[in-house]
Design an enzyme around this catalytic site. Structure first.
Site, mmCIF file in Angstrom:
data_model
loop_
_atom_site.group_PDB
_atom_site.id
_atom_site.type_symbol
_atom_site.label_atom_id
_atom_site.label_comp_id
_atom_site.label_asym_id
_atom_site.label_seq_id
_atom_site.Cartn_x
_atom_site.Cartn_y
_atom_site.Cartn_z
ATOM 1 N N ASP A 1 10.389 12.091 27.114
ATOM 2 C CA ASP A 1 11.285 11.708 26.026
ATOM 3 C C ASP A 1 11.060 12.561 24.766
ATOM 4 O OD1 ASP A 1 13.131 10.033 24.624
ATOM 5 O OD2 ASP A 1 11.469 8.822 23.862
ATOM 6 N N ASN B 1 -0.128 10.762 30.430
ATOM 7 C CA ASN B 1 0.661 9.772 29.713
ATOM 8 C C ASN B 1 1.637 9.100 30.662
ATOM 9 O OD1 ASN B 1 1.727 8.518 27.107
ATOM 10 N ND2 ASN B 1 3.593 9.352 28.013
ATOM 11 N N GLU B 2 1.507 7.796 30.785
ATOM 12 C CA GLU B 2 2.447 6.964 31.534
ATOM 13 C C GLU B 2 2.745 7.463 32.948
ATOM 14 O OE1 GLU B 2 5.897 5.896 29.226
ATOM 15 O OE2 GLU B 2 4.689 4.507 28.048
ATOM 16 N N ASN C 1 0.355 1.520 26.387
ATOM 17 C CA ASN C 1 1.653 1.733 25.750
ATOM 18 C C ASN C 1 2.465 0.476 26.033
ATOM 19 O OD1 ASN C 1 0.685 4.307 25.345
ATOM 20 N ND2 ASN C 1 2.263 5.370 26.516
ATOM 21 N N TYR D 1 5.697 -2.254 24.845
ATOM 22 C CA TYR D 1 6.923 -2.406 24.060
ATOM 23 C C TYR D 1 7.494 -3.818 24.169
ATOM 24 C CZ TYR D 1 6.798 2.584 23.137
ATOM 25 O OH TYR D 1 6.432 3.831 22.693
ATOM 26 N N TYR E 1 11.620 -2.784 24.433
ATOM 27 C CA TYR E 1 12.255 -2.597 25.742
ATOM 28 C C TYR E 1 12.311 -3.912 26.531
ATOM 29 C CZ TYR E 1 12.134 2.448 24.953
ATOM 30 O OH TYR E 1 12.339 3.706 24.450
ATOM 31 N N GLU F 1 0.607 3.168 22.159
ATOM 32 C CA GLU F 1 2.024 3.108 21.775
ATOM 33 C C GLU F 1 2.455 1.663 21.619
ATOM 34 O OE1 GLU F 1 4.931 5.378 24.021
ATOM 35 O OE2 GLU F 1 3.535 7.060 24.253
ATOM 36 N N TRP G 1 3.794 4.037 17.785
ATOM 37 C CA TRP G 1 4.749 5.065 18.230
ATOM 38 C C TRP G 1 5.961 5.004 17.333
ATOM 39 C CZ3 TRP G 1 3.846 9.039 21.074
ATOM 40 C CH2 TRP G 1 4.916 9.801 21.551
ATOM 41 N N LYS H 1 11.764 5.798 16.444
ATOM 42 C CA LYS H 1 10.658 4.844 16.256
ATOM 43 C C LYS H 1 9.700 5.279 15.151
ATOM 44 C CE LYS H 1 10.858 2.986 20.927
ATOM 45 N NZ LYS H 1 11.669 4.027 21.600
HETATM 46 C C1 BDP Z 1 6.921 5.962 26.134
HETATM 47 C C2 BDP Z 1 6.589 7.431 26.117
HETATM 48 C C3 BDP Z 1 7.073 8.155 24.879
HETATM 49 C C4 BDP Z 1 8.450 7.676 24.506
HETATM 50 C C5 BDP Z 1 8.368 6.185 24.186
HETATM 51 C C6 BDP Z 1 9.727 5.602 23.785
HETATM 52 O O1 BDP Z 1 5.203 7.645 26.306
HETATM 53 O O2 BDP Z 1 7.047 9.546 25.080
HETATM 54 O O3 BDP Z 1 9.005 8.381 23.439
HETATM 55 O O4 BDP Z 1 7.918 5.491 25.304
HETATM 56 O O5 BDP Z 1 10.455 5.200 24.677
HETATM 57 O O6 BDP Z 1 7.479 5.687 27.355
HETATM 58 O O7 BDP Z 1 10.028 5.586 22.617
#
Ligand code: BDP
Length: 607
Positions: A166, A419-420, A474, A476, A480, A514, A559, A578
């Site tokens: 992303d 990462n992820e 990470n 959300y 999300y 994140e 993030w 973000k």
């Molecule tokens: C995570 C990723 C990051 C994205 C973020 C997002 O590590 O690179 O920018 O989410 O969705 O999945 O904002």
């Protein structure tokens, strides 16, 4: 010399000339340049600045989205008085692949867009006159290199980058290029490891590599210019009687001077700035110099208007001033190693860095930002593909280059190795083990290792988290998942997951690498809606409540530091929003929320 990643420095024996400035540039969509002799001279070239990404310099979409081969060219002068020396050209990075030619002869090539490399050009340059430097570069993405992605060929024949990540696929010569003259017998590397004695002394265990037989002598010089320790030999210990330690947000740096000696004659001299500090995990907490420290800060990007990912010192300075203003003490170099100048500034300002290799996009369902939101799960397993062995070779090479480049920075406290990625099956575990073992083997300081764990790798199914020295999440919840009016239920689900992590963490600390909510810097709405500044604040307050109620949470890196550019798409409005700061580095409302929290939290919070 080719493999020496020492930062270029002028010393008594070394000369460095910057090659930055306007270079000639040309797209090569049919990959015909090599055959047509462009390595010796670029016809009808454009002019672009180095360092900079090329994408946002132009006004047409073809140039911005360009994917394929392209050329850079410049001329450089080699002073006659450099005769008899080793002559190199050092690229801070070349994204993502480069073949380098001098006076039409290929001198080196490099794959991977975020780490430095040298071209040894001693035998191909002409002395006391002008020489030509040309690069055939390529910015296509694939599944065998990191960051991962694909390259599509559209119906009309044009190529298009399809990142599995992303952020915009910025490319070009994005970091400084230097012409260097070194002695034939020279220092190629050095390492330092620190021990603090109970009597208040500090011990710096060092090793030095050279390409010759002569012995080396080392001096350590304090900030007042006084020599505080000396030793001779390629391995040894410097004893500092009354050390001033490098502390978080209170840095003290020494200069290390390394010399290859033959009696009184100095064959080579290299100087660098180091900080004396220890960093370890003790009883589930991060300890800097034996004291607990709670991480407050950001996942960031190298990203700014026009220059893209090109190194820009004013932006770098502004970013550090903002991080100080807001009360941060750390950041992750998401999702690739940054320019070396970033680490030197962190060394000086006392910031703690989680250094991340560009291993992002290792998840078939993250093939683009839309999939990331939708979470399509019926894709083949990433670490069971035919391409996996080749990917692992490149991944390990990037880990090697990153650790080799960054191992002496006091600011670097940990390595983030992916990462992820996918983590829920045995092939992933086997892949991870090799990367984790390799990092441990390479790092003289044995820094803690981690990777950023994606939301759907929950504690009950993640088969790789046990390899981490600390767990990086990470998450959300409230963006999300279970967002907007559902925020209170997001908090409940979040707490349940944290209880799960407590069961598997085995005494290790957990941090958030994140959490965040897209927010328009222009939008206010009462009561809040998603994307409004009010919602970002509510989202953050919920996250803080969760962090504060689990003692094993030892850090929070939101993030993102600033809004940043991504590819076009239906869930990205000209980029990811973000940021706590806008892309032009001005505060959103949330910046004041963080400033209040982080300036009040003690450095040893939950210690
Ligand atoms: C995570 C990723 C990051 C994205 C973020 C997002 O590590 O690179 O920018 O989410 O969705 O999945 O904002």
């Amino acid at each position: 010399m080719k493999k020496s990643l020492l930062y270029p420095r002028v010393t008594a024996t070394r000369r460095v000339v910057s090659l930055d400035g306007f270079w000639r540039f040309k797209f090569d969509p049919s990959s015909e340049g090599l055959e047509k002799g462009w390595a010796a001279g670029l016809p009808e070239a454009l002019s672009v600045p180095v360092p900079s990404s090329f994408a946002d310099l132009f006004t047409d979409k073809e140039s911005r989205e360009y994917c394929g081969d392209f050329w850079y060219e410049t001329d450089f002068f080699v002073p006659g008085e450099w005769a008899g020396r080793e002559i190199l050209i050092r690229f801070g990075s070349a994204t993502h692949r480069a073949r380098v030619f001098v006076n039409g002869t290929e001198v080196t090539s490099h794959v991977g867009g975020f780490l430095p490399f040298n071209a040894v050009v001693t035998d191909v340059v002409k002395m006391n006159t002008t020489n030509r430097l040309s690069l055939l570069m390529n910015n296509e993405l694939s599944q065998t290199m990191i960051p991962c992605g694909a390259t599509a060929t559209l119906g009309d024949g044009r190529k298009m980058a399809q990142p599995y990540f992303d952020f915009f696929n910025y490319s070009g010569i994005q970091r400084p290029v230097k012409l260097m003259a070194l002695p034939k017998e020279s220092i190629t590397d050095y390492t330092t490891v620190y021990r603090l004695g109970e009597d208040g002394k500090a011990f710096v265990d060092y090793t030095v590599s050279t390409n010759g037989e002569h012995d080396v002598c080392i001096s350590l010089i304090d900030a007042d210019g006084k020599t505080v320790a000396q030793a001779c030999g390629k391995e040894g210990t410097l004893t500092v009687e009354k050390p001033v330690l490098w502390e978080v947000r209170n840095a003290y740096l020494y200069t290390i001077v390394i010399r290859i000696m033959d009696g009184e004659a100095v064959f080579d001299e290299y100087c660098d700035r180091i900080g004396i500090r220890t960093f370890e995990i003790v009883d589930g907490s991060f300890h800097l110099n034996g004291h607990p420290v709670y991480l407050k800060g950001f996942g960031r990007h190298e990203d700014a208007d026009i220059r893209g990912r090109g190194l820009d010192l004013p932006t770098l300075k502004r970013d550090f001033e903002l991080m100080k203003w807001i009360g941060a003490n750390s950041f992750r170099t998401s999702h690739y190693p940054y320019a070396e100048e970033v680490y030197y500034m962190a060394d000086e300002e006392g910031f703690l860095i989680i250094d991340e290799v560009p291993a992002v996009g290792m998840f078939e369902s993250l093939m683009n930002a839309v999939d990331a939101a939708g979470g399509s799960q019926d894709k083949p397993k990433w670490f069971e593909k035919e391409t996996t062995p080749e990917l692992l070779v490149h991944h390990k090479e990037c880990v090697r280059e990153m650790i080799s480049r960054d191992k002496n920075h006091p600011s670097v406290i940990a390595w983030s190795l992916l990462n992820e990625p996918e983590t829920t099956y045995d092939a992933a575990t086997r892949y991870f083990e090799q990367v984790f073992d390799y990092a441990r083997e390479l790092d003289p300081q044995k820094r803690p290792r981690t990777f950023a764990i994606i939301g759907n790798s929950t504690p009950d199914i993640c088969k790789c988290q046990q390899l981490c020295d600390f767990i990086s999440l990470n998450r959300y919840f409230g963006w999300y998942f279970l967002n907007g009016f559902m925020l209170p239920t997001a908090e409940m689900a979040f707490r349940r997951e944290m209880e799960g992590w407590d069961k598997v963490r085995n005494g290790r600390p957990v941090i958030f690498t994140e959490f965040g909510a897209d927010t328009s810097a222009q939008l206010h709405k009462l009561p809040s809606v998603m994307w409004s500044q009010e919602y970002q604040d509510e989202y953050l307050e919920m996250n803080f409540r969760v962090f504060d109620s689990f003692d094993f949470v030892k850090g929070e890196q939101v993030w993102n530091f600033a809004d940043f550019q991504t590819g076009e798409g239906i869930i990205r409005m000209n980029g990811n929003k973000k940021g706590i700061f806008s892309r032009d580095r001005q505060p959103k409302d949330a910046a004041y929320v963080f400033r209040k929290r982080w300036t009040e939290l003690p450095v040893d919070y939950k210690g």
